[in-house]
Design a protein around this motif. Sequence first.
Motif, short mmCIF file in Angstrom:
data_model
loop_
_atom_site.label_atom_id
_atom_site.label_comp_id
_atom_site.label_asym_id
_atom_site.label_seq_id
_atom_site.Cartn_x
_atom_site.Cartn_y
_atom_site.Cartn_z
N ASP A 117 -5.82 -0.98 -4.91
CA ASP A 117 -5.27 -1.13 -3.71
C ASP A 117 -6.55 -2.65 -3.03
N GLU A 118 -5.83 -3.63 -3.28
CA GLU A 118 -7.36 -4.85 -3.43
C GLU A 118 -8.81 -4.94 -3.20
N THR A 161 0.69 -1.35 0.28
CA THR A 161 0.06 0.00 -0.06
C THR A 161 0.74 1.09 -0.27
MG LIG Z 1 -2.15 -2.83 2.88
#
Ligand SMILES: [Mg+2]
Lengths: 588, 380
Positions: free
Chosen positions: B176-177, B61
Amino acid sequence: MSAVDQLARPVNPFRIKLSGGILLLPILAFLFIFFIYPLFSMLAISAFDRSGALTFDFYRQALGGRTWSIFLNTLSISLWVTLFTVLLSYPVAYYLATSKGRSTNLILIIVLLPFWTSALVRAFAWMLLLGRNGVINSTMVNLGITEVPADLLFNLFSVLIGMVHALMPIAVLSMLATMQNIDRNLHSAAATLGAEPGDTFWRVFFPISFPGVASAALVTFIVSMGIFVQPSLLGSPRETMVAQLIIQQIDELYNWGLAAAVSVMVLVLSVIIILIFDKLLGIASISGTQQAGGASGKAMRSITAALGTATVAVSRAIRRALPQRKVKEGAFRWVLAVPTLLIVLFLAAPTFFLVPVSFTGSSFMEWPPRGFSLQWYEAYFTSPVWREATVRSIIVALVTATASLAIGVPAAFALTRSKFKGKAIVLPYILLPIVAPNIIVALSLFYYFSSIGLVGTDIGLVIGHTVFAVPYVVLTMIATLSIYDQRLDQAAWTLGATPLTTFRLITLPMIKVGFVTSFLFAFVRSFDEVTVALFISPGLSTTLPKRMWTEAHHSVEPTLAAVSTILIIMVILVITASELLKRRGLGR
Amino acid sequence: MAVDTLLETPRTRAAPLRATKLRVNNLKKQYGQLQALRPTSLEVGNGEFLTLLGPSGSGKTTLLMMVAGLTAPTSGEIWIDGRIATDLPPQKRDIGVVFQNYALFPHLSVYENVAFPLRMRRLDNATIDREVKRLLDIVELSKMADRLPRELSGGQQQRVALARCAVYGPSIILMDEPLGALDKKLRDQMQMEIRHLHKRLGATVLYVTHDQGEAMTMSDRICLMRDGGIEQLGTPAELYHQPRNRFVADFLGGATFLKGTIAGEDEDFVIVEQHGQAPFKALRPVSKFTKGEAVQCMIRPQNLSVSRGQSAGLNVLSATVTDSVMTGTMTEHHVRLADATTVVAVEFTTASSLPRQKGESVQLTWRPADTISFVGSDLK
Ligand SMILES: [Mg+2]
Ligand SMILES: Nc1ncnc2c1ncn2[C@@H]1O[C@H](COP(=O)(O)OP(=O)(O)O)[C@@H](O)[C@H]1O
């Protein structure tokens, strides 16, 4: 939340229903007997004459002449107060919600300082600041800015300042509650989608924070309609508000019918405003589940879009005007930080001017203080009247806080932990005393207590104060309990702890901070309360605020500054203690 | 799975050459004492789908947010399209971000959420309307245009986030995910949709996940991270077949590790000795080694087979069957070696590969060329 709810499910639903009822019964019954019932029975007086026949005389009186103009006056003052309170509170709440770090916590404490400080003390502070021999006038004369002192006190201006100052902490808090729930990621998302800070604010942050603004305005408006301390200490007869009128009718003229009729009008107006609010935004929006779309949603969107465009245009123009220096990202925060600081100063500073005046050698509250003497402290500590009032206030506040916790904490448990029919109306019912104008509640209690012989008793005071304090206890405890992970309890049960042991060893240590905060809240509410005391503790057996109030009308001696200083020191001690406690609680 | 065809040509399946879209140069992020990202360099080709893979806390991240311009780097540079972008604000980077919790604006309808970036660009209403409708069509949400985000399911919200991110045609999309909150079935479906969208838009994608399966399915290349640094960067096949160290081997796909010491060398191979068991051959470690050094050898389950006989050129260890399960296409044999190590061998289920009896003595066989060995610091 829902995961926790589901986990709570397997416990026998019958038990939950039953225990939810038992936990809520005391508070529901208490509020019914000492809030709802007195309110309605007082309303009845407005429509019946002495013989018990239906009459509209009181309303005819209320709708004509002086009473009607005071009513309109109250409306217009309340509107102005609401406008300024909301305008000044928003930047502070925004700053608090969007910045992190130690300064935020400090600012929050300072914002809350006036919230904890007696309304009377704050009114005295403004008298000292704005008076003919006050801080502002003597400074201006000494600096040669003006020849003669200006008339800053006893007019609309001073009433507005006093009231805005009094109501801002509540407004900041209710805006903050909404703003803190705004996902920080939305700012990042807006930035990556091409929005400049001005656009992000107006099109994303502001619309989502709007329900908080609306509920702050609602609470501010309703509370200001019931206020009498500021208009009567800081205003002239022209700024008389309905609360003063009601007190006058009871105290001097014994005209119950008219007082009740005026109360009904204020109450009806409050209800209408709440209904309009509900229609436009939904009461649910107070808790943050607002609705978009519809006509108001569209209107809001085009307004905020225009504001966003304008802000971006201005900031671009400024950036173009400063071509050499690179405008840093932090610049936007500074534009915000400076006014925030000024507003916070406005909130915190005034009361501290009372401290030097309490040591004055002269016998007036004037600025600058002359010489040095402890005579006003001596006057306070040696006077049996002051001492008795102080002791009574402390005892009443302790009992009130204990009683509020005793009925409020179980209710908070029931409201956060169990499911039952009608849960949605229970909370608004419990919170009603917060939005009902204090003066009306106090008046109805007075009427009710005089029929059951509780006027002039300390128990009557405790009951009255508990009505006002218990909603705050419930709110604080709900806030504490709803972030408490109930699976910890369930883990303890599965590990072999009985429910009682679990409560003692797991639940209690974790919600301790909430307990202490609620207790302090209730204590301060009661200790500072003057409306109920005004009606219910007549004569010599008074509370400290009531004594200060009487004294202020009698002669504004520096004793008041001495008492105020003692109270300010107390508040600072309490806040420091609770901060230390909070830090210890979080540090574990 | 066409394991064999992959095996023949692992080195030739490198990513096609592309112009560099994004270049990260010695980028570093320090939070107080903690180095969230050690100085890291990375290049992403135009139109490439690159995944940052790694356990939670490995700095994925952090890296992504610095590329987005939402976190300021401690040091290092970011280049986009050959221009330095380290200090550009997010709105000037020509990027789109899909956030983990979607970050949809709760007060705006689906339509307005997707229109937001276009309004920010002050486009005229007709263009906005056309583009929003086009994107809502692509993600099949035209019927939901007037709903609020909270009136949608998780998968639908995800699609709105994708549409909002794609509508203004950013040349780099950061995610992000994005599928973290969805259940397994929906996740598989969305993986396909994201791949399709990637193809259709031709955008460069930098994708973050901690799920190795997802990374293998979707990526042109995978950048495997640990403790704020890159462990290995390559195509999924490269990472799978030529893991640089034990961590990479372990993270991508299950594997058996046999411990021993290096007893000798034999051309491309080393001889590994184990306590109380027959020696076997393994590929030479990539790193420098000495005779007598401790070594760990990795074998993928599908390369192990269980048999009674022996065949020339294969490694052989005696083992006892502890369990044998047919799971459908595959049959799993759980066996125990003489030193009590348990090993899983996976075979295609065929008429001849019937489940074994518990306690049956068998020979575990595999090819030396399927045995990858690690020594020294590669073992960590
Ligand atoms: Mg993360
Ligand atoms: N704002 C921050 N302040 C301090 N530490 C942080 C912050 N953000 C991330 N970290 C730390 O940096 C490391 C990498 O975090 P992150 O990039 O979020 O990992 P990942 O996304 O791979 O799970 C973690 O150890 C995390 O705790």
